[in-house]
Scaffold this motif. Structure first.
Motif, PDB file in Angstrom:
ATOM      1  N   MET A 144       0.845  -1.204   0.000  1.00 26.97           N
ATOM      2  CA  MET A 144       0.000   0.000   0.000  1.00 26.97           C
ATOM      3  C   MET A 144       0.871   1.242   0.000  1.00 26.97           C
ATOM      4  O   MET A 144       1.822   1.353   0.770  1.00 26.97           O
ATOM      5  CB  MET A 144      -0.919   0.002   1.225  1.00 26.97           C
TER       6      MET A 144
ATOM      7  N   THR B 236      -2.180   8.161   0.127  1.00 27.55           N
ATOM      8  CA  THR B 236      -2.285   9.555  -0.322  1.00 27.55           C
ATOM      9  C   THR B 236      -1.257  10.483   0.325  1.00 27.55           C
ATOM     10  O   THR B 236      -1.068  11.595  -0.140  1.00 27.55           O
ATOM     11  CB  THR B 236      -3.698  10.091  -0.031  1.00 27.55           C
TER      12      THR B 236
ATOM     13  N   HIS C 188      -1.817  -2.094  -4.477  1.00 23.39           N
ATOM     14  CA  HIS C 188      -2.787  -1.008  -4.672  1.00 23.39           C
ATOM     15  C   HIS C 188      -2.354  -0.024  -5.746  1.00 23.39           C
ATOM     16  O   HIS C 188      -3.170   0.456  -6.528  1.00 23.39           O
ATOM     17  CB  HIS C 188      -3.000  -0.260  -3.338  1.00 23.39           C
TER      18      HIS C 188
ATOM     19  N   THR D 171      -2.594   6.311  -6.111  1.00 27.17           N
ATOM     20  CA  THR D 171      -3.761   7.008  -6.653  1.00 27.17           C
ATOM     21  C   THR D 171      -3.332   8.359  -7.203  1.00 27.17           C
ATOM     22  O   THR D 171      -2.797   9.192  -6.470  1.00 27.17           O
ATOM     23  CB  THR D 171      -4.825   7.220  -5.545  1.00 27.17           C
TER      24      THR D 171
ATOM     25  N   HIS E  57      -8.925  10.294  -8.329  1.00 27.61           N
ATOM     26  CA  HIS E  57     -10.064   9.536  -7.805  1.00 27.61           C
ATOM     27  C   HIS E  57     -11.293  10.363  -8.103  1.00 27.61           C
ATOM     28  O   HIS E  57     -11.517  11.404  -7.498  1.00 27.61           O
ATOM     29  CB  HIS E  57      -9.896   9.304  -6.302  1.00 27.61           C
TER      30      HIS E  57
ATOM     31  N   SER F 293     -11.280   5.541 -10.925  1.00 28.56           N
ATOM     32  CA  SER F 293     -10.249   5.777  -9.915  1.00 28.56           C
ATOM     33  C   SER F 293      -8.958   5.243 -10.525  1.00 28.56           C
ATOM     34  O   SER F 293      -8.897   4.096 -10.967  1.00 28.56           O
ATOM     35  CB  SER F 293     -10.604   5.024  -8.619  1.00 28.56           C
TER      36      SER F 293
ATOM     37  N   ARG G 264     -10.113  -1.024  -7.409  1.00 27.58           N
ATOM     38  CA  ARG G 264     -11.256  -0.151  -7.158  1.00 27.58           C
ATOM     39  C   ARG G 264     -12.294  -0.106  -8.286  1.00 27.58           C
ATOM     40  O   ARG G 264     -13.463   0.168  -8.055  1.00 27.58           O
ATOM     41  CB  ARG G 264     -10.756   1.275  -6.884  1.00 27.58           C
TER      42      ARG G 264
ATOM     43  N   ALA H  30     -14.128   3.230  -3.061  1.00 25.38           N
ATOM     44  CA  ALA H  30     -13.395   3.575  -1.838  1.00 25.38           C
ATOM     45  C   ALA H  30     -14.392   3.982  -0.740  1.00 25.38           C
ATOM     46  O   ALA H  30     -15.484   4.446  -1.076  1.00 25.38           O
ATOM     47  CB  ALA H  30     -12.440   4.731  -2.086  1.00 25.38           C
ATOM     48  N   PRO H  31     -14.038   3.837   0.510  1.00 22.73           N
ATOM     49  CA  PRO H  31     -12.890   3.087   0.968  1.00 22.73           C
ATOM     50  C   PRO H  31     -13.151   1.585   0.865  1.00 22.73           C
ATOM     51  O   PRO H  31     -14.282   1.133   1.017  1.00 22.73           O
ATOM     52  CB  PRO H  31     -12.734   3.533   2.430  1.00 22.73           C
ATOM     53  N   LEU H  32     -12.076   0.821   0.638  1.00 22.44           N
ATOM     54  CA  LEU H  32     -12.210  -0.636   0.526  1.00 22.44           C
ATOM     55  C   LEU H  32     -11.846  -1.343   1.833  1.00 22.44           C
ATOM     56  O   LEU H  32     -12.231  -2.496   2.047  1.00 22.44           O
ATOM     57  CB  LEU H  32     -11.287  -1.164  -0.587  1.00 22.44           C
ATOM     58  N   VAL H  33     -11.083  -0.654   2.691  1.00 19.92           N
ATOM     59  CA  VAL H  33     -10.564  -1.311   3.892  1.00 19.92           C
ATOM     60  C   VAL H  33     -11.638  -1.640   4.951  1.00 19.92           C
ATOM     61  O   VAL H  33     -11.456  -2.582   5.726  1.00 19.92           O
ATOM     62  CB  VAL H  33      -9.370  -0.502   4.467  1.00 19.92           C
TER      63      VAL H  33
ATOM     64  N   ILE I 236      -5.825  10.913   3.891  1.00 20.51           N
ATOM     65  CA  ILE I 236      -7.247  11.225   4.084  1.00 20.51           C
ATOM     66  C   ILE I 236      -7.683  10.379   5.276  1.00 20.51           C
ATOM     67  O   ILE I 236      -7.157   9.294   5.494  1.00 20.51           O
ATOM     68  CB  ILE I 236      -8.033  10.823   2.806  1.00 20.51           C
TER      69      ILE I 236
ATOM     70  N   ASN J 168     -10.517   8.118   7.219  1.00 20.47           N
ATOM     71  CA  ASN J 168     -11.762   7.393   6.957  1.00 20.47           C
ATOM     72  C   ASN J 168     -12.171   6.563   8.174  1.00 20.47           C
ATOM     73  O   ASN J 168     -11.313   6.147   8.956  1.00 20.47           O
ATOM     74  CB  ASN J 168     -11.662   6.518   5.691  1.00 20.47           C
TER      75      ASN J 168
ATOM     76  N   ASP K 214     -14.910   8.238   3.929  1.00 17.23           N
ATOM     77  CA  ASP K 214     -13.844   9.206   4.203  1.00 17.23           C
ATOM     78  C   ASP K 214     -14.453  10.390   4.942  1.00 17.23           C
ATOM     79  O   ASP K 214     -15.463  10.960   4.490  1.00 17.23           O
ATOM     80  CB  ASP K 214     -13.221   9.694   2.878  1.00 17.23           C
TER      81      ASP K 214
ATOM     82  N   GLU L 264      -3.208  -1.191   6.513  1.00 22.59           N
ATOM     83  CA  GLU L 264      -3.704  -1.024   5.128  1.00 22.59           C
ATOM     84  C   GLU L 264      -2.993  -1.987   4.165  1.00 22.59           C
ATOM     85  O   GLU L 264      -3.617  -2.523   3.253  1.00 22.59           O
ATOM     86  CB  GLU L 264      -3.533   0.421   4.660  1.00 22.59           C
TER      87      GLU L 264
ATOM     88  N   PHE M  92      -4.601  -5.119   1.693  1.00 24.32           N
ATOM     89  CA  PHE M  92      -4.427  -5.454   0.273  1.00 24.32           C
ATOM     90  C   PHE M  92      -3.937  -6.889   0.076  1.00 24.32           C
ATOM     91  O   PHE M  92      -4.198  -7.494  -0.966  1.00 24.32           O
ATOM     92  CB  PHE M  92      -3.605  -4.381  -0.454  1.00 24.32           C
TER      93      PHE M  92
END
Ligand code: ATP
Ligand code: AH0
Length: 390
Positions: A11, A14, A104, A107, A110, A119, A141, A152-155, A178, A180, A194, A347, A351
């Motif tokens: 990962m 941002t 990942h 990014t 997005h 994305s 994504r 997003a978010p996927l986590v 960011i 979230n 987020d 994170e 992934f």
């Protein structure tokens, strides 16, 4: 089906601070839809300055240099491969023990809203597969976006897999570039979105004024004072009032956004007219307050639990965590490390888990989080296998 149980997660978020690599052992639990997930090893690698400035160009310029776009993907894949190969060597783990890498990418756009949602994460998964000799899963994504989600978010789905059994439920706050949140309430659908900016704005302002990549432990911010009128102007940004599902990024919360807010504030407060200088540490402190207040306002809405787990780099920002506790006096705030989950590697672990889900054709998106119309299998698979030409 191959029965290897080691997966690697990569990962690079941002904040553009570096790459997190995690080797994770993921096994299905018999007669259950749950998995056992154990971190074997992890490490962070700093992003070299040249790649960082190329990524800043690609993320913020309207007219992107196509050569830079292509080459940066290749450079990232080379860096990812070096990091993985070094970690495997240090751990004495052979590549044949790894089922797949979940990568990942970085990014650079997005844009989940509008007529043409997408994305865009860059890397070169084919090259990564060849340089490591391990299959790679990437582009996680866009399948969620293809079924109407935000991508997003996927986590949050991974947080659910890790912590979903907690009887009273809990909230997880990731303080990355960011911020979230994930809201886990037993018996209810997972919620996640987020909340707004975290380190992305803190880092750029700090770098501009102190020439340091980030404000270590929030010490610089703690020397400033919150400017309430500026904070109000920042919180008036429509994103904060939008209802979930929602996701955001540096397309919105960037240095231009901050300058516009400062400009508005100076016009209202006539500091511009009087040519009064705003101390930069006051802006840093106000940005920190923005992160805290925007997250706390969301967290307070969910009253079923007072357990708040924090993760991501912001966990190390003492001033940030102290202010969060002040805003949420009834909450028990703990780093995920306190329940055995490495808050810096979480994170990357996610992934690895997303790669596991792709390999086993498990739909890992959460429609209640992303707004997708259906559950889907996410990620494209790049095989490392090669056939000799006779
Ligand atoms: N000791 C520290 N004091 C203050 N801030 C810190 C400290 N250590 C890390 N950070 C902050 O954490 C950031 C990195 O966090 P993280 O790795 O979670 O970001 P990320 O992966 O880019 O995030 P995301 O993908 O979730 O947006 C750094 O850029 C820095 O701002
Ligand atoms: C588009 C994108 O890269 N979003 C990131 C970003 O960083 C934090 C937050 O914004 C989150 O939405 C997401 O990352 C994590 C890994 C996620 O998908 O859950």
């Amino acid at each position: 089906m191959n029965n290897k149980t080691y997966f690697i997660g990569l990962m690079s978020g941002t904040s553009l601070d570096g790459i997190d690599v995690a080797i994770v052992d993921i096994q299905s639990v018999q007669n259950s839809k749950h998995h056992s997930i154990a971190l074997i090893a992890s490490q962070s690698v700093v992003l070299p300055d040249n790649i960082k400035s190329q990524l800043i160009h690609l993320s913020f310029e309207q007219n992107v240099n196509m050569q830079t776009l292509g080459e940066t993907g290749v450079q990232l894949a080379q860096l990812f491969a070096q990091s993985i190969n070094a970690l495997l060597a240090a751990q004495g783990i052979d590549k044949s023990q790894i089922m797949a890498i979940g990568s990942h990418g970085l990014t650079i756009r997005h844009q989940p809203y509008g007529a043409f949602p997408f994305s865009l994460q860059i890397t070169d998964p084919s090259l990564l597969a060849q340089l490591t000799g391990i299959d790679v899963v990437s582009d996680f994504r866009n399948m969620d976006i293809a079924v109407g989600g935000q991508g997003a978010p996927l986590v949050p789905a991974f947080h659910q897999a890790l912590l979903g059994e907690t009887s009273q439920g809990c909230i997880v706050l990731n303080l990355g570039g960011i911020a979230n949140i994930t809201v886990l309430n037993p018996g209810a659908d997972v919620i996640g979105y987020d909340t707004g900016p975290a380190n992305t704005l803190l880092d750029v302002w700090c770098e501009k004024h102190t020439h340091k990549a980030y404000d270590k432990n929030g010490i610089w911010a703690s020397t400033g004072r919150v400017i309430p009128e500026l904070l109000t102007l920042m919180l008036a940004e429509p994103y904060f009032a939008e209802v979930y599902p929602k996701s955001t990024g540096k397309e919105l919360f960037n240095l231009d956004w901050l300058f516009n807010k400062i400009d508005e504030y100076q016009t209202i407060s006539s500091t511009k007219l009087n040519k009064k200088l705003i101390p930069p540490e006051d802006i840093q402190r106000t940005l920190l307050e923005l992160t805290v207040v925007s997250a706390a306002l969301q967290i307070k809405q969910f009253t079923h639990t007072h357990t708040l787990f924090v993760c991501g780099g912001g966990v190390h920002n003492q001033c940030l965590v102290e202010q969060l506790q002040q805003q949420l006096p009834a909450h028990q705030i703990k780093a995920t490390d306190e329940v055995g989950i490495n808050s810096d590697a979480l994170e990357a672990m996610a992934f690895a888990w997303l790669a596991y889900c792709r390999v086993h054709l498990i739909s890992a998106n959460s429609p209640s989080v992303t707004g997708a119309k259906s559950k889907v299998v996410m990620g494209s698979w790049y095989s490392a296998k090669s056939e000799k030409v006779s």
